[in-house]
Design a protein around this motif. Structure first.
Motif, PDB file in Angstrom:
ATOM      1  N   UNK A 197      25.386  49.493  32.163  1.00 19.20           N
ATOM      2  CA  UNK A 197      24.822  49.238  30.835  1.00 19.20           C
ATOM      3  C   UNK A 197      25.996  49.139  29.879  1.00 19.20           C
ATOM      4  N   UNK A 198      26.031  48.095  29.058  1.00 23.43           N
ATOM      5  CA  UNK A 198      27.107  47.904  28.084  1.00 23.43           C
ATOM      6  C   UNK A 198      26.496  47.998  26.689  1.00 23.43           C
ATOM      7  N   UNK A 199      27.052  48.905  25.873  1.00 21.39           N
ATOM      8  CA  UNK A 199      26.557  49.105  24.509  1.00 21.39           C
ATOM      9  C   UNK A 199      27.733  49.129  23.547  1.00 21.39           C
ATOM     10  N   UNK A 200      27.448  48.889  22.289  1.00 22.21           N
ATOM     11  CA  UNK A 200      28.464  48.994  21.250  1.00 22.21           C
ATOM     12  C   UNK A 200      28.486  50.403  20.696  1.00 22.21           C
ATOM     13  N   UNK A 201      29.653  50.848  20.253  1.00 23.06           N
ATOM     14  CA  UNK A 201      29.785  52.173  19.664  1.00 23.06           C
ATOM     15  C   UNK A 201      30.710  52.094  18.453  1.00 23.06           C
ATOM     16  N   UNK A 202      30.274  52.727  17.386  1.00 23.57           N
ATOM     17  CA  UNK A 202      31.113  52.774  16.182  1.00 23.57           C
ATOM     18  C   UNK A 202      32.079  53.948  16.217  1.00 23.57           C
ATOM     19  N   UNK A 203      31.961  54.794  17.237  1.00 24.14           N
ATOM     20  CA  UNK A 203      32.869  55.937  17.353  1.00 24.14           C
ATOM     21  C   UNK A 203      32.744  56.869  16.172  1.00 24.14           C
ATOM     22  N   UNK A 204      31.521  57.155  15.781  1.00 25.15           N
ATOM     23  CA  UNK A 204      31.285  57.996  14.603  1.00 25.15           C
ATOM     24  C   UNK A 204      31.747  59.428  14.851  1.00 25.15           C
ATOM     25  N   UNK A 205      32.082  60.071  13.747  1.00 28.39           N
ATOM     26  CA  UNK A 205      32.508  61.468  13.790  1.00 28.39           C
ATOM     27  C   UNK A 205      31.705  62.253  12.765  1.00 28.39           C
TER      28      UNK A 205
END
Length: 152
Positions: free
Chosen positions: A114-122
């Motif tokens: 599964x490929x998803x986008x991530x904003x790398x939130x903190x």
């Protein structure tokens, strides 16, 4: 590891381009190293509007929900024009909760990535959750989170 079927979760915005491009690159690499072609499927989940309002809405949202679904179909069509290597029959537009629907579809379609986008939130944004984080937990296969760049 060679993957045979990639499921790419898209939000149908411009931000999903890097996610699709990464999936297509993986598929091309796999196909070049293997005699089999790697299949790429797209999925977009349309969340029921009642879920966004906590399920307690004193009005009928069905017409708005249908408009949202129709807009998603149009945007999906634009992706097929932009990425002609992805087959229209390999797309899924589904109502529901993203994590559950993506996991279920990955199982049904025998996807192995599964490929998803991530904003790398903190911080607070991370505590509130993200689709990428949700999909990772309990996934029936490998998950690749593609880091998305913040818009300036």
């Amino acid at each position: 590891m060679s993957y045979e079927h990639l499921l790419v979760a898209v939000d149908l915005t411009e931000e999903c381009d890097p996610v699709i491009k990464r999936a297509m690159a993986i598929a091309m690499d796999n196909s070049a190293n293997d005699a089999k072609t790697t299949k790429v499927s797209l999925v977009h989940i349309v969340e029921p509007m009642a879920m966004a309002f906590g399920g307690d809405v004193p009005m009928d949202l069905s017409q708005l929900q249908q408009q949202q679904f129709d807009q998603a179909k149009e945007r999906m069509e634009r992706l097929f024009n932009k990425y002609p290597d992805i087959q229209r029959g390999d797309s899924h537009l589904v109502y529901g909760q993203p994590r559950q629907e993506i996991h279920e579809l990955a199982k049904k379609q025998a996807c192995d990535l599964i490929v998803v986008g991530s904003h790398g939130r903190h911080g607070l944004a991370l505590l509130l959750g993200s689709t990428a984080n949700d999909v990772l937990h309990g996934a029936p296969c490998d998950v690749l989170a593609v880091r998305l760049q913040k818009k300036e």
